[in-house]
Design an enzyme around this catalytic site. Structure first.
Site, PDB file in Angstrom:
ATOM      1  N   HIS A 297       7.668  31.051  75.909  1.00 12.23           N
ATOM      2  CA  HIS A 297       7.937  31.267  74.480  1.00 12.23           C
ATOM      3  C   HIS A 297       9.229  30.524  74.129  1.00 12.23           C
ATOM      4  CE1 HIS A 297       8.073  33.025  70.622  1.00 12.23           C
ATOM      5  NE2 HIS A 297       8.329  34.279  70.896  1.00 12.23           N
ATOM      6  N   HIS A 336      -0.336  24.975  72.629  1.00  9.33           N
ATOM      7  CA  HIS A 336       0.018  26.100  71.777  1.00  9.33           C
ATOM      8  C   HIS A 336      -1.173  27.021  71.664  1.00  9.33           C
ATOM      9  CE1 HIS A 336       1.679  28.361  68.435  1.00  9.33           C
ATOM     10  NE2 HIS A 336       2.835  27.843  68.784  1.00  9.33           N
ATOM     11  N   ASP A 392       8.937  22.629  70.479  1.00 14.12           N
ATOM     12  CA  ASP A 392       9.960  22.605  71.518  1.00 14.12           C
ATOM     13  C   ASP A 392      10.095  21.254  72.212  1.00 14.12           C
ATOM     14  OD1 ASP A 392      10.714  25.370  71.365  1.00 14.12           O
ATOM     15  OD2 ASP A 392       8.706  25.784  72.121  1.00 14.12           O
TER      16      ASP A 392
END
Ligand SMILES: CC(C)(COP(=O)(O)OP(=O)(O)OC[C@H]1O[C@@H](n2cnc3c(N)ncnc32)[C@H](O)[C@@H]1OP(=O)(O)O)[C@@H](O)C(=O)NCCC(=O)NCCS
Length: 493
Positions: A297, A336, A392
């Site tokens: 996460h 994802h 990210d």
């Protein structure tokens, strides 16, 4: 709901035939969803040899390991279309907000549902800023951590610690309906905690940063933006009129806005799960912070940089890709649960990266990152699984270019996400019908009833996972192990 029926009269419904009993049930479909509890009506006698723990007489259970298709709440906050790569906060596309809004304006939008007017925004910003100041005792708390403590450990603990100051905000002390009444007094108490948590998130994060640098803490300044104040609190060393770089301040604000919410991800769900016991919001936010810390996460941006460092040069990319395909490695920053084409935030992050690199210079890992990106986007393994870069993949490079230490990256995710956590928490507290504690079910596959066996009569059960592991003791030296003691004896293992 879920009643046995001869033939369906409903059009917007699901007709389910239970082949164990031959019964047919009508399950209404509302908002393209069915109630899992409707399946509880589908009872059956136990089949021959069926385990009693399956409890067939209590109705069917709905299994969903990892919440792949379970809706746990009705929400008006964030909409994601993972196939189309769409992200909207309260209906506004993320691209428009990133271009025109600010983190605090977006926070107002996420929490209260509409874009604020100028005076509304001013009051909100002033309240957040006012509540940035922290009790002086918090200094001792932060100093109690070791110099090398992970800043997420400090931040997670700090949110919980913060709650200890506000007895008036604690339903355990004030009554369980403290936040669920929805009257003016209750809303006012709730919103005060929201100002405090957003205001103090940057203060606590800056303290977690400075404690490891051996620096004194800085009182939150006035007159700066949310991210300007955050940068000031981390970096100011006493210089006169210290002003953070406006490009970095703006870039951080855009990144904060992009990270403010993302629907029911692991941490937001944790906040709701924890909050469903009606615990105080500080404890719920601390739980969310702990959830975000994991490498799947909020820890992913840190993992991306560690991965890029381990790859080193662009020429090592093909070997790394092969290792990923053999499942020896994970390509952090790709994939994802929801986005199966592209993560819309990743485009804005890349644009922000260009602006930051113009003034900080390019990161040496950028070329490796680009080579990795290119190789993965062309490779059948990733194409077939619809694995694209997520937010990210690039955000870590920006944080690195800005000079943040690697382990501080998740903090830069957690601080803005406090907004989303609070928006979801507030919505749940005020939802129609009150709050129901989140208590999922399990499918029990363990031992059926058995009788206690005296220790002398037990068969040996051995092997990995079945018995406690042997461990190395780091605290006890060989010398201590070889010493003799009177009275208290170090166990010789
Ligand atoms: C985000 C993530 C946890 C989503 O997990 P998920 O929705 O459960 O997806 P799955 O694990 O079922 O992935 C589907 C397939 O793609 C593979 N896969 C997913 N992400 C992958 C990655 N980053 N690298 C390599 N393979 C990956 C899985 O191994 C699986 O392959 P299989 O079907 O052959 O078994 C996962 O993509 C991941 O671990 N990504 C890296 C961590 C990361 O960047 N997290 C930040 C998210 S914002």
């Amino acid at each position: 709901m879920g009643r046995p029926t001869e033939s369906s009269t409903l059009t917007n419904s699901l007709t389910v035939r239970d082949n164990r009993t031959g019964k047919v049930y009508d399950v209404p479909i509302v908002d393209n969803s069915i109630q899992a509890t409707a399946f509880k009506a589908m009872t059956a006698p136990a089949a021959p040899g069926e385990r009693e723990e399956n409890e067939t007489y209590k109705g069917l259970r709905v299994a969903d390991k990892g919440f792949l298709n379970t809706a746990v709440i009705r929400s008006e906050i964030t909409y994601i279309d993972g196939d189309a790569g769409v992200l909207r906060y309260r209906g506004y596309p993320i691209e428009q907000l990133a271009l025109h809004s600010s983190h605090l304006e977006t926070a107002y939008l996420l929490i209260y549902g509409t874009l604020p007017t100028k005076p509304q925004l001013s009051v909100f910003e002033a309240e957040v800023s006012h509540h940035g100041v922290i009790h002086a005792d918090a200094e001792q708390f932060c100093r109690s951590f070791r110099y090398d403590a992970h800043p997420m450990a400090i931040l997670t603990s700090a949110f919980s610690y913060l709650g200890s100051y506000y007895g008036e905000a604690n339903p355990s002390l004030q009554g369980q309906s403290l936040y669920t009444k929805g009257d003016a007094a209750s809303l006012s108490i709730m919103d005060k905690q929201i100002y405090r948590l957003i205001g103090k998130a940057t203060t606590l994060a800056a303290m977690a940063y400075r404690v490891r640098q051996g620096r004194e803490f800085v009182t939150p300044p006035t007159g700066l933006s949310y991210t300007g104040s955050f940068l000031y609190q981390m970096d100011h060393l006493g210089e006169e009129n210290y002003t953070p770089n406006p490009v970095l301040e703006k870039a951080l604000d855009v990144l904060f806005l992009l990270h403010a919410d993302h629907e029911l991800n692991a941490s937001a769900t944790t906040v709701l799960q924890t909050g469903s016991s009606l615990v105080d919001p500080y404890s719920a936010i601390a739980a969310g912070c702990a959830s975000l810390y994991g490498p799947l996460h909020g820890g992913a941006n840190e993992a991306v940089i560690r991965m890029l460092i381990s790859i080193g040069k662009p020429e090592n990319v093909p070997a790394f890709i092969e290792a990923v395909k053999k499942r020896e490695k994970v390509l952090s920053g790709f994939g994802h649960r929801v986005y199966k084409t592209s993560d819309p935030r990743s485009f804005i992050v890349r644009k922000t990266a260009d602006e930051v690199f113009k003034i900080t210079g390019k990161d040496e890992l950028l070329e490796t990152a680009m080579a990795l990106h290119e190789a993965a986007m062309k490779d059948e393994y990733f194409v077939k699984r619809k694995l694209a870069p997520n937010v990210d993949f690039c955000s870590g490079l920006i944080y690195r270019a800005m000079g943040f230490p690697l382990d501080f990256f998740p903090v830069l995710f957690a601080v803005p996400r406090v907004v989303g956590w609070l928006a979801h928490w507030r919505q749940m507290m005020l939802q129609e019908g009150g709050v129901k504690i989140w208590r999922p079910r399990q499918i029990f596959v363990g031992a059926s009833k058995r009788d206690y066996v005296p220790i002398e009569a037990r068969p040996l059960v051995d092997g990995p996972k079945k018995t406690p592991s042997a461990i190395a003791h780091s605290g006890i030296t060989k010398r201590t192990m070889l010493a003799s003691f009177k009275g208290k004896v170090v166990p010789k293992l």
